[in-house]
Design a protein around this motif. Structure first.
Motif, PDB file in Angstrom:
ATOM      1  N   VAL A 143      14.400  36.116  71.469  1.00 16.81           N
ATOM      2  CA  VAL A 143      14.083  36.195  70.039  1.00 16.81           C
ATOM      3  C   VAL A 143      15.081  37.113  69.336  1.00 16.81           C
ATOM      4  CG1 VAL A 143      12.373  36.990  68.359  1.00 16.81           C
ATOM      5  CG2 VAL A 143      11.650  35.647  70.340  1.00 16.81           C
ATOM      6  N   LEU A 144      15.396  38.241  69.968  1.00 14.99           N
ATOM      7  CA  LEU A 144      16.351  39.176  69.377  1.00 14.99           C
ATOM      8  C   LEU A 144      17.743  38.562  69.298  1.00 14.99           C
ATOM      9  CD1 LEU A 144      16.889  41.995  68.263  1.00 14.99           C
ATOM     10  CD2 LEU A 144      17.228  42.786  70.621  1.00 14.99           C
ATOM     11  N   ALA A 145      18.158  37.871  70.356  1.00 10.70           N
ATOM     12  CA  ALA A 145      19.481  37.231  70.358  1.00 10.70           C
ATOM     13  C   ALA A 145      19.592  36.218  69.225  1.00 10.70           C
ATOM     14  CB  ALA A 145      19.728  36.555  71.707  1.00 10.70           C
ATOM     15  N   ALA A 146      18.545  35.427  69.036  1.00 11.53           N
ATOM     16  CA  ALA A 146      18.554  34.439  67.957  1.00 11.53           C
ATOM     17  C   ALA A 146      18.631  35.109  66.592  1.00 11.53           C
ATOM     18  CB  ALA A 146      17.309  33.557  68.056  1.00 11.53           C
ATOM     19  N   ARG A 147      17.876  36.172  66.412  1.00 15.75           N
ATOM     20  CA  ARG A 147      17.860  36.858  65.117  1.00 15.75           C
ATOM     21  C   ARG A 147      19.210  37.504  64.822  1.00 15.75           C
ATOM     22  NH1 ARG A 147      17.802  37.107  60.559  1.00 15.75           N
ATOM     23  NH2 ARG A 147      16.846  38.708  59.253  1.00 15.75           N
ATOM     24  N   LEU A 148      19.814  38.135  65.817  1.00 10.83           N
ATOM     25  CA  LEU A 148      21.111  38.781  65.616  1.00 10.83           C
ATOM     26  C   LEU A 148      22.185  37.771  65.234  1.00 10.83           C
ATOM     27  CD1 LEU A 148      21.106  41.326  68.579  1.00 10.83           C
ATOM     28  CD2 LEU A 148      20.943  41.865  66.137  1.00 10.83           C
ATOM     29  N   ALA A 149      22.048  36.537  65.744  1.00  8.35           N
ATOM     30  CA  ALA A 149      23.028  35.493  65.450  1.00  8.35           C
ATOM     31  C   ALA A 149      22.696  34.714  64.182  1.00  8.35           C
ATOM     32  CB  ALA A 149      23.132  34.535  66.635  1.00  8.35           C
ATOM     33  N   GLY A 150      21.568  35.030  63.571  1.00 10.00           N
ATOM     34  CA  GLY A 150      21.166  34.308  62.368  1.00 10.00           C
ATOM     35  C   GLY A 150      20.706  32.895  62.648  1.00 10.00           C
ATOM     36  N   ARG A 151      20.192  32.654  63.848  1.00  8.06           N
ATOM     37  CA  ARG A 151      19.725  31.326  64.231  1.00  8.06           C
ATOM     38  C   ARG A 151      18.219  31.181  63.982  1.00  8.06           C
ATOM     39  NH1 ARG A 151      24.380  30.030  63.670  1.00  8.06           N
ATOM     40  NH2 ARG A 151      25.915  30.257  65.328  1.00  8.06           N
ATOM     41  N   GLU A 152      17.769  29.940  64.052  1.00  8.24           N
ATOM     42  CA  GLU A 152      16.333  29.690  64.073  1.00  8.24           C
ATOM     43  C   GLU A 152      15.737  30.354  65.319  1.00  8.24           C
ATOM     44  OE1 GLU A 152      14.465  27.785  61.834  1.00  8.24           O
ATOM     45  OE2 GLU A 152      16.248  27.723  60.592  1.00  8.24           O
ATOM     46  N   GLY A 153      14.446  30.651  65.275  1.00  9.76           N
ATOM     47  CA  GLY A 153      13.805  31.220  66.449  1.00  9.76           C
ATOM     48  C   GLY A 153      13.948  30.296  67.646  1.00  9.76           C
ATOM     49  N   PRO A 154      13.995  30.836  68.870  1.00 13.52           N
ATOM     50  CA  PRO A 154      14.182  29.997  70.056  1.00 13.52           C
ATOM     51  C   PRO A 154      12.974  29.119  70.351  1.00 13.52           C
ATOM     52  CG  PRO A 154      13.773  32.273  70.692  1.00 13.52           C
ATOM     53  CD  PRO A 154      13.892  32.261  69.195  1.00 13.52           C
ATOM     54  N   MET A 155      13.186  28.177  71.267  1.00 13.88           N
ATOM     55  CA  MET A 155      12.118  27.301  71.731  1.00 13.88           C
ATOM     56  C   MET A 155      11.608  27.822  73.062  1.00 13.88           C
ATOM     57  SD  MET A 155      13.953  23.661  70.937  1.00 13.88           S
ATOM     58  CE  MET A 155      12.466  22.707  71.240  1.00 13.88           C
TER      59      MET A 155
ATOM     60  N   ALA B   8       1.428  28.297  72.882  1.00 14.73           N
ATOM     61  CA  ALA B   8       2.188  28.186  71.638  1.00 14.73           C
ATOM     62  C   ALA B   8       1.884  29.359  70.710  1.00 14.73           C
ATOM     63  CB  ALA B   8       1.878  26.863  70.951  1.00 14.73           C
ATOM     64  N   ALA B   9       0.632  29.731  70.607  1.00 14.05           N
ATOM     65  CA  ALA B   9       0.261  30.863  69.758  1.00 14.05           C
ATOM     66  C   ALA B   9       0.908  32.157  70.259  1.00 14.05           C
ATOM     67  CB  ALA B   9      -1.261  31.006  69.712  1.00 14.05           C
ATOM     68  N   HIS B  10       0.978  32.301  71.574  1.00 18.74           N
ATOM     69  CA  HIS B  10       1.647  33.470  72.160  1.00 18.74           C
ATOM     70  C   HIS B  10       3.127  33.468  71.811  1.00 18.74           C
ATOM     71  CE1 HIS B  10       2.711  36.603  75.007  1.00 18.74           C
ATOM     72  NE2 HIS B  10       3.561  35.782  75.597  1.00 18.74           N
ATOM     73  N   ALA B  11       3.760  32.297  71.857  1.00 13.42           N
ATOM     74  CA  ALA B  11       5.176  32.190  71.512  1.00 13.42           C
ATOM     75  C   ALA B  11       5.408  32.576  70.052  1.00 13.42           C
ATOM     76  CB  ALA B  11       5.667  30.768  71.778  1.00 13.42           C
ATOM     77  N   VAL B  12       4.543  32.099  69.158  1.00 10.86           N
ATOM     78  CA  VAL B  12       4.654  32.456  67.743  1.00 10.86           C
ATOM     79  C   VAL B  12       4.532  33.958  67.560  1.00 10.86           C
ATOM     80  CG1 VAL B  12       3.570  32.244  65.476  1.00 10.86           C
ATOM     81  CG2 VAL B  12       3.810  30.239  66.923  1.00 10.86           C
ATOM     82  N   GLU B  13       3.593  34.560  68.269  1.00  8.76           N
ATOM     83  CA  GLU B  13       3.373  35.997  68.160  1.00  8.76           C
ATOM     84  C   GLU B  13       4.636  36.787  68.489  1.00  8.76           C
ATOM     85  OE1 GLU B  13       0.634  39.308  70.503  1.00  8.76           O
ATOM     86  OE2 GLU B  13      -0.137  37.275  70.237  1.00  8.76           O
ATOM     87  N   LEU B  14       5.449  36.255  69.415  1.00 10.90           N
ATOM     88  CA  LEU B  14       6.668  36.939  69.837  1.00 10.90           C
ATOM     89  C   LEU B  14       7.860  36.637  68.943  1.00 10.90           C
ATOM     90  CD1 LEU B  14       6.446  36.513  73.724  1.00 10.90           C
ATOM     91  CD2 LEU B  14       5.838  38.506  72.351  1.00 10.90           C
ATOM     92  N   GLY B  15       7.758  35.599  68.110  1.00  5.13           N
ATOM     93  CA  GLY B  15       8.865  35.256  67.232  1.00  5.13           C
ATOM     94  C   GLY B  15       9.558  33.952  67.564  1.00  5.13           C
TER      95      GLY B  15
END
Length: 274
Positions: free
Chosen positions: A173-185, A202-209
């Motif tokens: 999640v952090l790597a995606a945010r630093l690169a300005g990408r959509e959140g990971p899958m 899925a809800a757990h994944a959303v909670e993490l970003g």
């Protein structure tokens, strides 16, 4: 050879993608109609080694669906099938290519150069891949990252549990945010007959970003999408927050809680998910 992109590009925001084996072209249209945000034709884990050539031929001659974004998961760069997979991908109108076992930014960049303008979804499935996730996410053609959680757990020798994989998921999640990408899958839920677990994962994944999830059965699509949707209580709270700040324009108190710009941003994101 320049191939036009798939007529339906990858969507922004939530991306729930359904795998379909490349060896089953008769299922391609059914997968496209199942309601997922994207379909991934799989040349990797879903295809036995002895069937790789036949699977590639089946995809090359199949009538590919056009009503949903279409990706092709290709074998990793160190496998004997990778080059032929690249050749096939270059001939198909795809919304993107999912690269299995993405571990080095230089390798991903080389694949990107071979594919031209086709978007890439690198699948992070090992310690090496996680270590390079920030560099991989920053490459121009990378649309978003994906987490191969089962292979990752096997590589590290850790349990495939939320606690054991928490640090890895947070780093993606952090790597995606630093690169300005959509959140990971996020990776797949292996239990095919437990929709409650798929929704909870899925809800757990959303909670993490995370902003998407891979699914392996059509029956998982609806519960996973439900897991990504905010609850009625969250939507009501978000509307109250946005309304309060719209009216006041500064820091306000809502039900005894301070509300400022960052809280409003969270509320707006909840409403966007809704």
């Amino acid at each position: 050879m320049t191939v036009p992109p798939h007529p339906t590009p990858l969507r922004r925001g939530r991306l729930v993608a359904l795998f379909v084996p490349a060896t089953r072209p008769e299922r391609f249209a059914k997968a496209a109609a199942a309601g997922a945000d994207a379909v991934i034709i799989d040349l990797e884990d879903a295809v036995a080694q002895a069937e790789k050539d036949a699977a590639r031929s089946a995809v090359a001659t199949a009538a590919l669906p056009t009503g949903v974004p279409l990706l092709l998961r290709i074998n990793g760069v160190e496998t004997p099938w990778h080059t032929d997979d690249i050749d096939l991908a270059r001939r198909l109108p795809l919304a993107g290519v999912m690269l299995a076992k993405a571990e080095h930014a230089a390798d991903v960049a080389r694949v990107a150069a071979q594919l031209g303008e086709t978007s890439l979804v690198p699948l992070i499935e090992s310690a090496l891949g996680l270590g390079q996730a920030r560099a991989i996410a920053a490459l121009p053609q990378v649309a978003r990252l994906a987490f191969g959680s089962i292979d990752f757990a096997a590589d590290l020798g850790c349990a495939h549990t939320r606690q054991a994989l928490l640090a890895a998921r947070a780093e993606l999640v952090l790597a995606a945010r630093l690169a300005g990408r959509e959140g990971p899958m996020d990776g797949v839920t292996t239990a095919l007959t437990d929709p409650a677990l798929a929704q909870d994962d899925a809800a757990h994944a959303v909670e993490l970003g995370f902003a998407g999830k891979l699914v392996i059965h059509p029956g998982q699509i609806a519960p996973v999408m439900a897991g990504f949707a905010p609850s009625p209580e969250e939507i009501a709270w978000a509307r109250q927050i946005v309304g309060a700040l719209t009216a006041g324009g500064a820091v306000v108190s809502v039900n005894g809680t301070m509300v400022d710009a960052p809280v409003r941003l969270r509320a707006e994101r909840i409403l966007a998910r809704a």
